[in-house]
Design an enzyme around this catalytic site. Sequence first.
Site, PDB file in Angstrom:
ATOM      1  N   LYS A 212       3.077 -40.835  -5.871  1.00 33.33           N
ATOM      2  CA  LYS A 212       3.756 -41.662  -6.868  1.00 33.33           C
ATOM      3  C   LYS A 212       4.166 -40.820  -8.076  1.00 33.33           C
ATOM      4  CE  LYS A 212       1.950 -45.671  -7.576  1.00 33.33           C
ATOM      5  NZ  LYS A 212       1.025 -46.727  -8.036  1.00 33.33           N
ATOM      6  N   GLU A 218      -4.039 -32.566  -4.299  1.00 33.66           N
ATOM      7  CA  GLU A 218      -4.299 -32.395  -2.873  1.00 33.66           C
ATOM      8  C   GLU A 218      -3.013 -32.488  -2.060  1.00 33.66           C
ATOM      9  OE1 GLU A 218      -7.968 -34.808  -4.354  1.00 33.66           O
ATOM     10  OE2 GLU A 218      -5.835 -34.631  -4.833  1.00 33.66           O
ATOM     11  N   GLY A 269      -2.407 -47.716  -4.654  1.00 30.43           N
ATOM     12  CA  GLY A 269      -2.363 -47.025  -3.371  1.00 30.43           C
ATOM     13  C   GLY A 269      -3.003 -47.800  -2.247  1.00 30.43           C
ATOM     14  N   ARG A 270      -4.160 -48.413  -2.497  1.00 30.54           N
ATOM     15  CA  ARG A 270      -4.875 -49.124  -1.428  1.00 30.54           C
ATOM     16  C   ARG A 270      -4.198 -50.430  -1.047  1.00 30.54           C
ATOM     17  NH1 ARG A 270      -7.246 -48.930  -6.227  1.00 30.54           N
ATOM     18  NH2 ARG A 270      -8.016 -50.789  -7.302  1.00 30.54           N
ATOM     19  N   GLU A 356     -13.096 -49.501  -3.845  1.00 26.93           N
ATOM     20  CA  GLU A 356     -12.337 -48.978  -4.973  1.00 26.93           C
ATOM     21  C   GLU A 356     -11.878 -50.112  -5.878  1.00 26.93           C
ATOM     22  OE1 GLU A 356      -9.896 -45.137  -4.703  1.00 26.93           O
ATOM     23  OE2 GLU A 356      -8.342 -46.682  -4.770  1.00 26.93           O
ATOM     24  N   HIS A 387     -24.037 -49.096  20.155  1.00 28.10           N
ATOM     25  CA  HIS A 387     -24.862 -47.974  20.604  1.00 28.10           C
ATOM     26  C   HIS A 387     -25.085 -46.973  19.476  1.00 28.10           C
ATOM     27  CE1 HIS A 387     -24.621 -49.219  24.858  1.00 28.10           C
ATOM     28  NE2 HIS A 387     -23.439 -49.692  24.497  1.00 28.10           N
ATOM     29  N   LYS A 502     -12.046 -35.354 -10.361  1.00 26.53           N
ATOM     30  CA  LYS A 502     -10.793 -34.590 -10.382  1.00 26.53           C
ATOM     31  C   LYS A 502     -10.724 -33.704 -11.628  1.00 26.53           C
ATOM     32  CE  LYS A 502      -7.826 -37.898  -7.904  1.00 26.53           C
ATOM     33  NZ  LYS A 502      -6.603 -38.718  -8.032  1.00 26.53           N
TER      34      LYS A 502
END
Length: 526
Positions: A212, A218, A269-270, A356, A387, A502
């Site tokens: 954005k 990253e 973002g999410r 978040e 399992h 960060k």
Amino acid sequence: MITWNNLDTLEAFKNLSKAERVNIAEAMSGENGAERVKTYSTPMAEGLAYNYAAKQVDDKLLEDLQKLADEAQLTEKFEALYNGEVINTGEKRMVLHHLTRGQLGEAVNADGTDKRAFYKEQQQKIADFANKVHAGEITNAAGEKFTTVVQIGIGGSDLGPRAMYLALENWAKKNDTFKMEAKFISNVDPDDAAAVLYGIDVAHSIFILVSKSGTTLETLTNESFVKDALKNAGLDASKHMIAVTSETSPLAKSDDYLAAFFMDDYIGGRYSSTSAVGGAVLSLAFGPEVFERFLNGAAEEDRLGTEKDIRKNPAMLDALIGVYERNVLGYPSTAVLPYSQALSRFPAHLQQLDMESNGKCVNRFGERLDYVTGPVIFGEPGTNGQHSFYQLLHQGTDIIPLQFVGFKNNQMNTDVVIQGSTSQQKLCANVAAQIVAFACGKEDENRNKNFEGGRPSSIIIGEQLNPETLGALLSHFENKVMFQGFVWNVNSFDQEGVQLGKVLAKRVLAHETDGALKVLSDLMNI
């Protein structure tokens, strides 16, 4: 008039805390259980149903939850959100992800434009671009078609779109809508980018950079990794890359990209899988028509979120039961258990979406809360999880509420009969058995083999996982998280908790460290 109050100040919550507890083992046994399964079910969009028979609720508790919804003004707050009020108080922003898939209320204007029209315009630009790629009108330098799309992003730019892609990959192949294979690079660990780049033909790959701000460390690092790979292959990176960014970012008008598609600060973002963040990769992978169907499913479920009656509003009902489990019954976590391999990354997406959003210890006004908020979310597809960690779910000291998702039919419409039943029947038999096993348990004189039961669960059931049902499923959980944030009086739409690490990482890279941070940096050979 809307008021924002802490949960522990609401009269309905005080009454809810005094409500008589439901014994699930008794309620789910025999004919009582059969009747509950038929009764405690709420229709969702696209033929889905939210069944909460194995939750610790009865008609009286549902009345108490309705009173809580009314006093907390949940539908009014949702209405304020989709009509463009500033609900994200931390960043002083509107919250508009619902507008990417439909208009629920009034026109919302910001930045000099009708935001619904803006989102539709971006979707149309993406559709036009994707169609040209598929038709061979946009090609690599050699005039050859692109066969692979790679999304470069992190957090919400990766988890949601990746989960949605994996959910529809096999469906698209079976229904002849599969256009291009999609890959994802997210981790700044160079092994992530290297693994993807070594496994694809870069000459026939198109890359989507999602940032954005255009400054995400990253993501820009991984972009450089990709550009190096293209350069080393003798390719012009600008002919292989597109950007999804804001109109004001440095990427927006850069010659380094074939095209740029825009998002804005009103969609976190999410919550961005139905925006250009998910739209570009999903439209290239499956075609714009499939992405449109996905949006339609989400829009249909959003409309149910406007219902005041909690029995007609599955997301709100799910949210309120979750608040009861967290704040009255004291359960610390929730397991999301999709009995569909296609949803293998859906729990990971919900981890971010939920934790978040509602992992907050202060309210919307920055005041410390005296009650717990968001639970820990984890999960894995069934039957693999059976399992793995189901041992703790069945016999551990913590009671962990469970959210199952299951479909009557598989996506590929292929199966085999083994020992009198198909694989799909075996899958469905397992999820049905687990719900009853968790609820009712089994007495045994051998304490090691004794199951106490009383473990609550719900299940979302559908006919098949397809674009529409996936959209409805995504909307359900987005709206559930939103409603819970309203009840807890937290801001579900900022994420300051991701920032401190960060900032410190930048100090480490600049060698501006002391104390423990310096020693740890030295240990990591930075």
